[in-house]
Design an enzyme around this catalytic site. Sequence first.
Site, PDB file in Angstrom:
ATOM      1  N   HIS A   1       1.006  -0.832   0.039  1.00 11.73           N
ATOM      2  CA  HIS A   1      -0.099  -0.212   0.058  1.00 11.73           C
ATOM      3  C   HIS A   1       0.639   0.464   0.095  1.00 11.73           C
ATOM      4  CE1 HIS A   1      -2.493   2.933   1.568  1.00 11.73           C
ATOM      5  NE2 HIS A   1      -4.306   2.320   1.645  1.00 11.73           N
TER       6      HIS A   1
ATOM      7  N   GLN B   1      -4.357  -4.895   7.163  1.00 17.36           N
ATOM      8  CA  GLN B   1      -5.374  -6.017   6.920  1.00 17.36           C
ATOM      9  C   GLN B   1      -5.427  -7.313   7.316  1.00 17.36           C
ATOM     10  OE1 GLN B   1      -8.048  -4.871   4.387  1.00 17.36           O
ATOM     11  NE2 GLN B   1      -6.883  -2.823   3.610  1.00 17.36           N
TER      12      GLN B   1
ATOM     13  N   CYS C   1      -4.604   2.239  -3.630  1.00 17.56           N
ATOM     14  CA  CYS C   1      -3.146   3.312  -3.177  1.00 17.56           C
ATOM     15  C   CYS C   1      -2.659   2.112  -3.330  1.00 17.56           C
ATOM     16  CB  CYS C   1      -3.445   3.494  -1.348  1.00 17.56           C
ATOM     17  SG  CYS C   1      -5.033   4.797  -0.920  1.00 17.56           S
TER      18      CYS C   1
ATOM     19  N   ASP D   1       3.233  -3.901   7.981  1.00 15.62           N
ATOM     20  CA  ASP D   1       1.858  -3.463   7.643  1.00 15.62           C
ATOM     21  C   ASP D   1       0.544  -4.367   8.541  1.00 15.62           C
ATOM     22  OD1 ASP D   1      -0.613  -1.992   7.030  1.00 15.62           O
ATOM     23  OD2 ASP D   1       0.355  -1.535   5.248  1.00 15.62           O
TER      24      ASP D   1
ATOM     25  N   LYS E   1     -10.678   0.075  10.189  1.00 16.86           N
ATOM     26  CA  LYS E   1     -10.897  -1.467   9.273  1.00 16.86           C
ATOM     27  C   LYS E   1     -11.103  -2.848  10.216  1.00 16.86           C
ATOM     28  CE  LYS E   1      -7.287   0.082   6.321  1.00 16.86           C
ATOM     29  NZ  LYS E   1      -8.107   0.650   4.871  1.00 16.86           N
TER      30      LYS E   1
END
Length: 409
Positions: free
Chosen positions: A121, A201, A365, A198, A224
């Site tokens: 991302h 997700q 993104c 990261d 999220k």
Amino acid sequence: MPDVMRIREDFPILQKVREEDNKPLIYFDNTATSLTPVVVTETILEYYHNYGVNIHRGIYNLSKIASEEYENAHDIVAKFIGATDRTELAFTKNTTEAINIVAFGLEWSPGDEIIISAMEHHSNFVPWQIIRDRFHVKLKFIPVKDDYKLDIEYLENNITKNTKLVAITHVSNVLGTINPVKEIGKIAHDNGSMFLVDGAQSTPHMPVNVKDIGCDFFAFSGHKMLGPTGTGGLYISSDVIDKVNPYQYGGGMISSVTFEKSEWGEMPWRFEAGTPNIAGGIGLAAAVKYLEKIGMNWVRSHEKELIKRLVNGVSEIPNVETYGTTDFEHRGGILPFNVKGLDAHEVALYLDQLGNVAVRSGLHCAQPLHNILKVSATVRASLYIYNTKEEVDTFVDLLNEIATSFGQE
């Protein structure tokens, strides 16, 4: 086992139908932002209505209550990701801010190296480009293979003694690929590098344990994972905390200030300068408790079942091209696709207008990844705890209608 229909009752937006055609919302844009359950909004209102004052500023009772609730929120969220306690978790406004804290808090020297992947991302891509250009460090990219997985052999062959940091997404926000972060972390540490994950997700969709992963930094967003917008977190291992300097300065993050110098407070407050998003942090903790009650193993199992059904259904539609691994053990609930002869935004608009289906279209993104896929954009359907098999089937039928009526062979 949780009941999906019972879960849906906690989300008022899912109880509504579109007035002009009486169609209920099918929300398949969960990778961007999840919906918010009543318990989270009620928790935020409780703060503002009953003890909505500042923290760490007053000795009166309401300030004490607010401070305790905010501090406890850190502990709740820290435990959720497997951190020790609040001394390893700073609240941020999102994943982007968390990654920037690390990027601009570490000290860089010419000749240092950073390794990221080609599926990142922009939040885990652009900051490292800035660091590369500003401090004259080298930036390397792990390629994405034809099976939509990372080329781990490239990492093994290209990491060096000069590699200061490896920064990798846990789950691709476009492909849904679940990367082997534990293996990647071991490679990084065996070569003396720090490791950032990261987790934007992964944290909402599967069990996460930062200690088991073995990362030095772990970034994620609250919006999220059923939480409020403007919330998130940064895990910093106690082993590397002294290597990261604050990059925002002022009140709340200091232990002492004189005319000669200032000294920083303890973790996490040194990274939370100024009055923080108190209500948001407390709301994020409420979201975590909601997810814990459901069970993250169930969340992962539910999404795996739905994504299999979705991928298999869409793959049979003429004129539709899908992307992503068919190894569902290493894939999250994300499906990127395109309809031949239609722009991605046209497909998203048809889905909205004809079926009240919310999906995302564009580059998500992740423009470098789309360049690798050789497409200008994709449509992305993404799933979460309140989505059902019936919604998946409705989506497949509607997409088939769109592809057949408007697509091209």
